[in-house]
Enzyme design. Structure first.
Site, PDB file in Angstrom:
ATOM      1  N   TYR A   1       0.818  -1.181  -0.046  1.00  0.00           N
ATOM      2  CA  TYR A   1      -0.014   0.113   0.000  1.00  0.00           C
ATOM      3  C   TYR A   1       1.001   1.329  -0.036  1.00  0.00           C
ATOM      4  O   TYR A   1       2.084   1.191   0.176  1.00  0.00           O
ATOM      5  CB  TYR A   1      -0.962   0.075   1.129  1.00  0.00           C
ATOM      6  CG  TYR A   1      -0.501   0.427   2.427  1.00  0.00           C
ATOM      7  CD1 TYR A   1       0.485  -0.823   3.123  1.00  0.00           C
ATOM      8  CD2 TYR A   1      -0.543   1.778   3.078  1.00  0.00           C
ATOM      9  CE1 TYR A   1       1.213  -0.132   4.484  1.00  0.00           C
ATOM     10  CE2 TYR A   1      -0.058   1.975   4.277  1.00  0.00           C
ATOM     11  CZ  TYR A   1       0.668   1.064   4.980  1.00  0.00           C
ATOM     12  OH  TYR A   1       1.323   1.419   6.211  1.00  0.00           O
TER      13      TYR A   1
ATOM     14  N   ARG B   1       8.172   4.022  -4.533  1.00  0.00           N
ATOM     15  CA  ARG B   1       8.197   3.112  -3.545  1.00  0.00           C
ATOM     16  C   ARG B   1       7.394   1.924  -3.893  1.00  0.00           C
ATOM     17  O   ARG B   1       7.535   0.830  -3.299  1.00  0.00           O
ATOM     18  CB  ARG B   1       7.935   3.853  -2.399  1.00  0.00           C
ATOM     19  CG  ARG B   1       8.128   2.878  -0.896  1.00  0.00           C
ATOM     20  CD  ARG B   1       8.072   3.648   0.357  1.00  0.00           C
ATOM     21  NE  ARG B   1       6.726   4.418   0.582  1.00  0.00           N
ATOM     22  CZ  ARG B   1       6.547   5.021   1.748  1.00  0.00           C
ATOM     23  NH1 ARG B   1       7.489   5.483   2.441  1.00  0.00           N
ATOM     24  NH2 ARG B   1       5.257   5.577   1.605  1.00  0.00           N
TER      25      ARG B   1
ATOM     26  N   ARG C   1      -7.408 -20.763  -1.434  1.00  0.00           N
ATOM     27  CA  ARG C   1      -6.561 -20.342  -0.484  1.00  0.00           C
ATOM     28  C   ARG C   1      -5.398 -21.603  -0.718  1.00  0.00           C
ATOM     29  O   ARG C   1      -5.517 -22.711  -0.302  1.00  0.00           O
ATOM     30  CB  ARG C   1      -6.894 -20.571   0.898  1.00  0.00           C
ATOM     31  CG  ARG C   1      -5.998 -19.998   2.036  1.00  0.00           C
ATOM     32  CD  ARG C   1      -6.756 -20.048   3.210  1.00  0.00           C
ATOM     33  NE  ARG C   1      -5.661 -19.757   4.311  1.00  0.00           N
ATOM     34  CZ  ARG C   1      -4.683 -20.479   4.903  1.00  0.00           C
ATOM     35  NH1 ARG C   1      -5.020 -21.805   4.669  1.00  0.00           N
ATOM     36  NH2 ARG C   1      -3.815 -19.895   5.653  1.00  0.00           N
TER      37      ARG C   1
ATOM     38  N   HIS D   1      -0.787 -21.047   0.312  1.00  0.00           N
ATOM     39  CA  HIS D   1       0.179 -19.643   0.460  1.00  0.00           C
ATOM     40  C   HIS D   1       0.907 -19.578  -0.798  1.00  0.00           C
ATOM     41  O   HIS D   1       1.255 -18.543  -1.039  1.00  0.00           O
ATOM     42  CB  HIS D   1       1.193 -20.474   1.513  1.00  0.00           C
ATOM     43  CG  HIS D   1       0.637 -20.635   3.106  1.00  0.00           C
ATOM     44  ND1 HIS D   1      -0.438 -21.448   3.252  1.00  0.00           N
ATOM     45  CD2 HIS D   1       0.807 -19.840   4.010  1.00  0.00           C
ATOM     46  CE1 HIS D   1      -0.596 -21.127   4.367  1.00  0.00           C
ATOM     47  NE2 HIS D   1       0.112 -20.188   4.980  1.00  0.00           N
TER      48      HIS D   1
ATOM     49  N   LYS E   1       6.401  -1.849   2.141  1.00  0.00           N
ATOM     50  CA  LYS E   1       5.095  -1.440   2.643  1.00  0.00           C
ATOM     51  C   LYS E   1       4.074  -2.251   2.611  1.00  0.00           C
ATOM     52  O   LYS E   1       3.233  -2.087   1.639  1.00  0.00           O
ATOM     53  CB  LYS E   1       4.854   0.415   1.971  1.00  0.00           C
ATOM     54  CG  LYS E   1       4.036   0.932   2.936  1.00  0.00           C
ATOM     55  CD  LYS E   1       4.179   2.447   2.620  1.00  0.00           C
ATOM     56  CE  LYS E   1       3.119   3.384   3.137  1.00  0.00           C
ATOM     57  NZ  LYS E   1       3.207   3.388   4.692  1.00  0.00           N
TER      58      LYS E   1
ATOM     59  N   GLU F   1      12.379   2.582  13.988  1.00  0.00           N
ATOM     60  CA  GLU F   1      11.195   3.479  13.449  1.00  0.00           C
ATOM     61  C   GLU F   1      10.358   3.833  14.569  1.00  0.00           C
ATOM     62  O   GLU F   1      10.172   3.033  15.631  1.00  0.00           O
ATOM     63  CB  GLU F   1      10.777   3.383  11.956  1.00  0.00           C
ATOM     64  CG  GLU F   1      10.203   2.051  12.022  1.00  0.00           C
ATOM     65  CD  GLU F   1       9.674   1.601  10.601  1.00  0.00           C
ATOM     66  OE1 GLU F   1       9.720   2.800   9.674  1.00  0.00           O
ATOM     67  OE2 GLU F   1       9.344   0.268  10.382  1.00  0.00           O
TER      68      GLU F   1
ATOM     69  N   LEU G   1      11.126   1.304   6.902  1.00  0.00           N
ATOM     70  CA  LEU G   1      10.420   1.640   5.887  1.00  0.00           C
ATOM     71  C   LEU G   1      11.027   3.268   5.509  1.00  0.00           C
ATOM     72  O   LEU G   1      11.284   3.984   6.418  1.00  0.00           O
ATOM     73  CB  LEU G   1       8.783   2.213   6.037  1.00  0.00           C
ATOM     74  CG  LEU G   1       8.117   2.478   4.775  1.00  0.00           C
ATOM     75  CD1 LEU G   1       7.979   1.306   3.889  1.00  0.00           C
ATOM     76  CD2 LEU G   1       6.873   3.066   5.118  1.00  0.00           C
TER      77      LEU G   1
HETATM   78  N1  PDD Z   1       2.633   5.151   7.298  1.00  0.00           N
HETATM   79  N2  PDD Z   1       7.274   3.900   8.964  1.00  0.00           N
HETATM   80  C1  PDD Z   1       6.179   2.994   9.035  1.00  0.00           C
HETATM   81  C2  PDD Z   1       6.046   1.832   9.707  1.00  0.00           C
HETATM   82  C3  PDD Z   1       4.710   3.492   8.473  1.00  0.00           C
HETATM   83  O1  PDD Z   1       3.913   3.136   8.500  1.00  0.00           O
HETATM   84  C4  PDD Z   1       5.144   4.975   7.774  1.00  0.00           C
HETATM   85  C5  PDD Z   1       3.835   5.747   7.305  1.00  0.00           C
HETATM   86  C6  PDD Z   1       6.144   5.482   7.705  1.00  0.00           C
HETATM   87  C7  PDD Z   1       6.624   7.044   7.073  1.00  0.00           C
HETATM   88  O2  PDD Z   1       6.467   6.915   5.636  1.00  0.00           O
HETATM   89  P1  PDD Z   1       5.972   8.148   4.666  1.00  0.00           P
HETATM   90  O3  PDD Z   1       6.876   9.287   5.180  1.00  0.00           O
HETATM   91  O4  PDD Z   1       6.232   7.648   3.625  1.00  0.00           O
HETATM   92  O5  PDD Z   1       4.687   8.247   5.188  1.00  0.00           O
HETATM   93  C8  PDD Z   1       7.418   4.824   8.324  1.00  0.00           C
HETATM   94  C9  PDD Z   1       1.520   5.573   6.746  1.00  0.00           C
HETATM   95  C10 PDD Z   1       1.090   7.078   6.864  1.00  0.00           C
HETATM   96  C11 PDD Z   1       0.357   4.564   7.074  1.00  0.00           C
HETATM   97  O6  PDD Z   1       0.518   3.694   7.419  1.00  0.00           O
HETATM   98  O7  PDD Z   1      -0.857   5.297   7.094  1.00  0.00           O
END
Ligand code: PDD
Length: 287
Positions: free
Chosen positions: A32, A51, A99, A101, A146, A178, A202
């Site tokens: 996503y 990304r 289903r 895997h 992501k 993070e 991320l």
């Molecule tokens: N999440 N690290 C994680 C685990 C995140 O879920 C996010 C952002 C970031 C920051 O990434 P960016 O600056 O590209 O938004 C870092 C989004 C906003 C969410 O899951 O809603």
């Protein structure tokens, strides 16, 4: 009524249906993006789509859309968002199949997008900063993707909520990775530091912009590992994301960060970030 996009069609949210055999539902098998939109213009669009492409490649989900293909999906959503600032949520799953895997053969990915208002961070929060907690990072070893498989992040974020905190800062082997939904920066002796990109975090688009802004405005900045002790001894701590932007953490696990107020370097960065948003609202691609 709010409109969404699903597999080639725009429809009211209430009418959107995904089969229960969708692999996003069964396995969390998808990726996503969240893309902020200021004044009708997507912010750092190319970086978000790059990304996304990387996440698709790493998870081997076959989808090749051009910038024009994506904009044909986003523009009607953007036009339908009544708020000043909005956020596009975009999700691609491996698709619908019996289903198993292993990857199914000849299945079309499910593509879903919606737009939601981004609520501005309240002035009081910006004035005082937020509380955060620090916890052991319990997630997998590909946090650079992501992925929609976010159970670890969900559990870590819930711990923050139950501790009356805004975010959980994650520590793996004694090092900051993070936040549960954000990247982490510290400031020590006027130097801005954030952990380097690797498979444990991320690569945030907001993170990259903050780094760029530091460099172009001559602030001391470094991508370097942050030990837990450094986090706890920092003058300033921030968390960054597309929806939170740059949020100052002023209390960590009940202890004041620095003087317990948003710090001077944060003030500088927020001003610079605000200028980027303002330029975009006026249709300029300044950042
Ligand atoms: N999440 N690290 C994680 C685990 C995140 O879920 C996010 C952002 C970031 C920051 O990434 P960016 O600056 O590209 O938004 C870092 C989004 C906003 C969410 O899951 O809603």
């Amino acid at each position: 009524m709010m409109k969404i996009y699903l597999n080639g069609e725009f429809m009211p949210l209430e009418e959107a249906r995904v089969p229960v055999l969708d692999r996003g539902f069964l396995f969390g098998d998808g990726v996503y993006e969240v893309i902020p939109v200021y004044g009708g213009h997507p912010f750092r669009l190319i970086q978000h789509l790059d990304r996304l492409e990387r996440s698709l490649r790493e998870t081997r989900i076959p989808l090749e859309y051009s910038l024009d293909d994506w904009m044909a999906i986003f523009q009607p959503l953007i036009d339908s968002c009544e708020s000043k600032d909005c956020g596009i949520y975009l999700q691609v799953t491996r698709g619908v199949a019996i289903r198993d895997h292993a990857f199914p053969k000849a299945v079309e990915p499910t593509v879903f997008a919606m737009i939601n208002p981004i609520k501005p961070v309240p002035a009081k929060v910006l004035e005082n900063g937020v509380h955060a907690i620090a916890r052991e990072d319990i997630r997998w070893s590909r946090c650079d993707i992501k992925s929609i498989s976010l159970i670890g992040n969900v559990l870590m974020r819930q711990e923050a909520v139950e501790s009356d905190a805004a975010e959980t800062i994650l520590i793996r082997d004694g090092m900051v990775t993070e936040g549960s939904a954000s990247n982490v920066f510290i400031v020590k002796s006027s130097e801005v530091i954030t952990p380097p990109k690797d498979e444990h975090l991320l690569g945030g688009i907001t993170r990259d912009l903050v780094l760029e802004l530091c460099v172009t405005h001559g602030l001391a900045v470094r991508e370097a590992p942050i030990r837990e002790q450094m986090l706890r001894a920092a003058d300033e701590v921030w968390v960054t994301s597309s929806t939170k932007e740059i949020l100052p953490v002023t209390v960590l696990d009940g202890q004041l960060v620095g003087e317990g107020k948003p710090g001077p370097v944060w003030h500088t960065l927020v001003e610079l970030y605000g200028r980027c948003k303002q330029a975009l609202r006026q249709g300029e691609q300044a950042c």
